[in-house]
Design a protein around this motif. Sequence first.
Motif, PDB file in Angstrom:
ATOM      1  N   GLU A  49       0.845  -1.190   0.000  1.00  0.00           N
ATOM      2  CA  GLU A  49       0.000   0.000   0.000  1.00  0.00           C
ATOM      3  C   GLU A  49       0.880   1.238   0.000  1.00  0.00           C
ATOM      4  O   GLU A  49       1.841   1.321   0.765  1.00  0.00           O
ATOM      5  CB  GLU A  49      -0.915   0.016   1.224  1.00  0.00           C
ATOM      6  N   PHE A  50       0.547   2.191  -0.864  1.00  0.00           N
ATOM      7  CA  PHE A  50       1.230   3.482  -0.917  1.00  0.00           C
ATOM      8  C   PHE A  50       0.336   4.520  -0.253  1.00  0.00           C
ATOM      9  O   PHE A  50      -0.838   4.650  -0.619  1.00  0.00           O
ATOM     10  CB  PHE A  50       1.464   3.913  -2.368  1.00  0.00           C
ATOM     11  N   TYR A  51       0.902   5.278   0.695  1.00  0.00           N
ATOM     12  CA  TYR A  51       0.178   6.362   1.361  1.00  0.00           C
ATOM     13  C   TYR A  51       0.903   7.672   1.072  1.00  0.00           C
ATOM     14  O   TYR A  51       2.119   7.756   1.272  1.00  0.00           O
ATOM     15  CB  TYR A  51       0.125   6.133   2.869  1.00  0.00           C
ATOM     16  N   SER A  52       0.148   8.673   0.620  1.00  0.00           N
ATOM     17  CA  SER A  52       0.780   9.960   0.322  1.00  0.00           C
ATOM     18  C   SER A  52       1.270  10.590   1.618  1.00  0.00           C
ATOM     19  O   SER A  52       0.759  10.324   2.703  1.00  0.00           O
ATOM     20  CB  SER A  52      -0.174  10.890  -0.417  1.00  0.00           C
ATOM     21  N   ALA A  59      -7.136   6.773   5.490  1.00  0.00           N
ATOM     22  CA  ALA A  59      -8.039   6.356   4.404  1.00  0.00           C
ATOM     23  C   ALA A  59      -7.934   7.307   3.211  1.00  0.00           C
ATOM     24  O   ALA A  59      -7.911   6.878   2.062  1.00  0.00           O
ATOM     25  CB  ALA A  59      -9.472   6.291   4.903  1.00  0.00           C
ATOM     26  N   ALA A  60      -7.856   8.598   3.466  1.00  0.00           N
ATOM     27  CA  ALA A  60      -7.775   9.585   2.379  1.00  0.00           C
ATOM     28  C   ALA A  60      -6.394   9.599   1.740  1.00  0.00           C
ATOM     29  O   ALA A  60      -6.257   9.962   0.575  1.00  0.00           O
ATOM     30  CB  ALA A  60      -8.116  10.974   2.906  1.00  0.00           C
ATOM     31  N   ALA A  61      -5.374   9.174   2.486  1.00  0.00           N
ATOM     32  CA  ALA A  61      -4.003   9.230   1.978  1.00  0.00           C
ATOM     33  C   ALA A  61      -3.633   8.036   1.114  1.00  0.00           C
ATOM     34  O   ALA A  61      -2.641   8.084   0.399  1.00  0.00           O
ATOM     35  CB  ALA A  61      -3.024   9.327   3.139  1.00  0.00           C
ATOM     36  N   ARG A  62      -4.435   6.949   1.153  1.00  0.00           N
ATOM     37  CA  ARG A  62      -4.078   5.749   0.377  1.00  0.00           C
ATOM     38  C   ARG A  62      -4.135   6.059  -1.105  1.00  0.00           C
ATOM     39  O   ARG A  62      -5.159   6.406  -1.653  1.00  0.00           O
ATOM     40  CB  ARG A  62      -4.977   4.577   0.691  1.00  0.00           C
ATOM     41  N   ALA A  63      -2.987   5.915  -1.775  1.00  0.00           N
ATOM     42  CA  ALA A  63      -2.890   6.219  -3.204  1.00  0.00           C
ATOM     43  C   ALA A  63      -2.925   4.954  -4.058  1.00  0.00           C
ATOM     44  O   ALA A  63      -3.288   5.004  -5.225  1.00  0.00           O
ATOM     45  CB  ALA A  63      -1.606   6.993  -3.486  1.00  0.00           C
ATOM     46  N   PHE A  64      -2.531   3.807  -3.471  1.00  0.00           N
ATOM     47  CA  PHE A  64      -2.464   2.565  -4.233  1.00  0.00           C
ATOM     48  C   PHE A  64      -2.441   1.403  -3.266  1.00  0.00           C
ATOM     49  O   PHE A  64      -1.820   1.465  -2.206  1.00  0.00           O
ATOM     50  CB  PHE A  64      -1.194   2.545  -5.094  1.00  0.00           C
ATOM     51  N   TYR A  87       6.071   8.933  -0.549  1.00  0.00           N
ATOM     52  CA  TYR A  87       5.084   7.998  -0.017  1.00  0.00           C
ATOM     53  C   TYR A  87       5.634   7.234   1.170  1.00  0.00           C
ATOM     54  O   TYR A  87       6.840   6.988   1.258  1.00  0.00           O
ATOM     55  CB  TYR A  87       4.684   6.951  -1.065  1.00  0.00           C
ATOM     56  N   LEU A  88       4.730   6.820   2.026  1.00  0.00           N
ATOM     57  CA  LEU A  88       4.996   5.784   3.011  1.00  0.00           C
ATOM     58  C   LEU A  88       4.447   4.521   2.368  1.00  0.00           C
ATOM     59  O   LEU A  88       3.276   4.474   1.979  1.00  0.00           O
ATOM     60  CB  LEU A  88       4.265   6.069   4.322  1.00  0.00           C
ATOM     61  N   VAL A  89       5.293   3.497   2.219  1.00  0.00           N
ATOM     62  CA  VAL A  89       4.892   2.260   1.546  1.00  0.00           C
ATOM     63  C   VAL A  89       4.873   1.139   2.585  1.00  0.00           C
ATOM     64  O   VAL A  89       5.903   0.784   3.152  1.00  0.00           O
ATOM     65  CB  VAL A  89       5.854   1.906   0.392  1.00  0.00           C
ATOM     66  N   SER A  90       3.683   0.611   2.829  1.00  0.00           N
ATOM     67  CA  SER A  90       3.477  -0.464   3.795  1.00  0.00           C
ATOM     68  C   SER A  90       3.444  -1.801   3.056  1.00  0.00           C
ATOM     69  O   SER A  90       2.946  -1.873   1.938  1.00  0.00           O
ATOM     70  CB  SER A  90       2.144  -0.216   4.508  1.00  0.00           C
ATOM     71  N   TYR A  91       3.989  -2.862   3.692  1.00  0.00           N
ATOM     72  CA  TYR A  91       3.981  -4.170   3.030  1.00  0.00           C
ATOM     73  C   TYR A  91       3.770  -5.298   4.030  1.00  0.00           C
ATOM     74  O   TYR A  91       4.073  -5.163   5.219  1.00  0.00           O
ATOM     75  CB  TYR A  91       5.280  -4.411   2.251  1.00  0.00           C
ATOM     76  N   HIS A  92       3.220  -6.408   3.522  1.00  0.00           N
ATOM     77  CA  HIS A  92       3.037  -7.660   4.262  1.00  0.00           C
ATOM     78  C   HIS A  92       3.417  -8.787   3.311  1.00  0.00           C
ATOM     79  O   HIS A  92       2.954  -8.805   2.172  1.00  0.00           O
ATOM     80  CB  HIS A  92       1.588  -7.848   4.709  1.00  0.00           C
ATOM     81  N   ALA A  93       4.247  -9.723   3.780  1.00  0.00           N
ATOM     82  CA  ALA A  93       4.665 -10.864   2.957  1.00  0.00           C
ATOM     83  C   ALA A  93       4.118 -12.147   3.579  1.00  0.00           C
ATOM     84  O   ALA A  93       4.247 -12.373   4.783  1.00  0.00           O
ATOM     85  CB  ALA A  93       6.183 -10.938   2.870  1.00  0.00           C
TER      86      ALA A  93
END
Length: 131
Positions: A49-52, A59-64, A87-93
């Motif tokens: 997930e990319f957050y601006s 919720a409003a900041a989620r770009a992708f 962006y702040l990029v969050s990840y889960h593997a």
Amino acid sequence: MPSRRSALRTIGVAATAAVAGCSRLRSRGARIDLTVFNQTDAPYTVEVEFYSDDGASKAAARAFSSSFDVEPDGKATEEGVVDAERYLVSYHAYEEDSKLTDEGHVHFIPSGGETESLTFDIRETGELTRR
């Protein structure tokens, strides 16, 4: 019946709007390509997930937001996922789409080049590392 001058003005406005739209599409700014390499012998699913970085609510900041299935010793790529910004990029593997092996985030700051990319490797430990 409209005058010739009115008709020409209408055509001119329509043509100007059409040309402006085309040039806007051609001059679109840089976008970010996202790639995940799997360096393991197991299939993985990686959620990203990319957050601006503009201080808006989460919720409003989620770009992708997307999920990538990456085969053993394979790679998954998606081109132009978002505009090249901070962006702040969050990840889960998830190993074999079930066992969470890593979660975290990275900060993406564009380099200013024509091509921007964010690349991750899934290591044997199940952890994601940024290239």
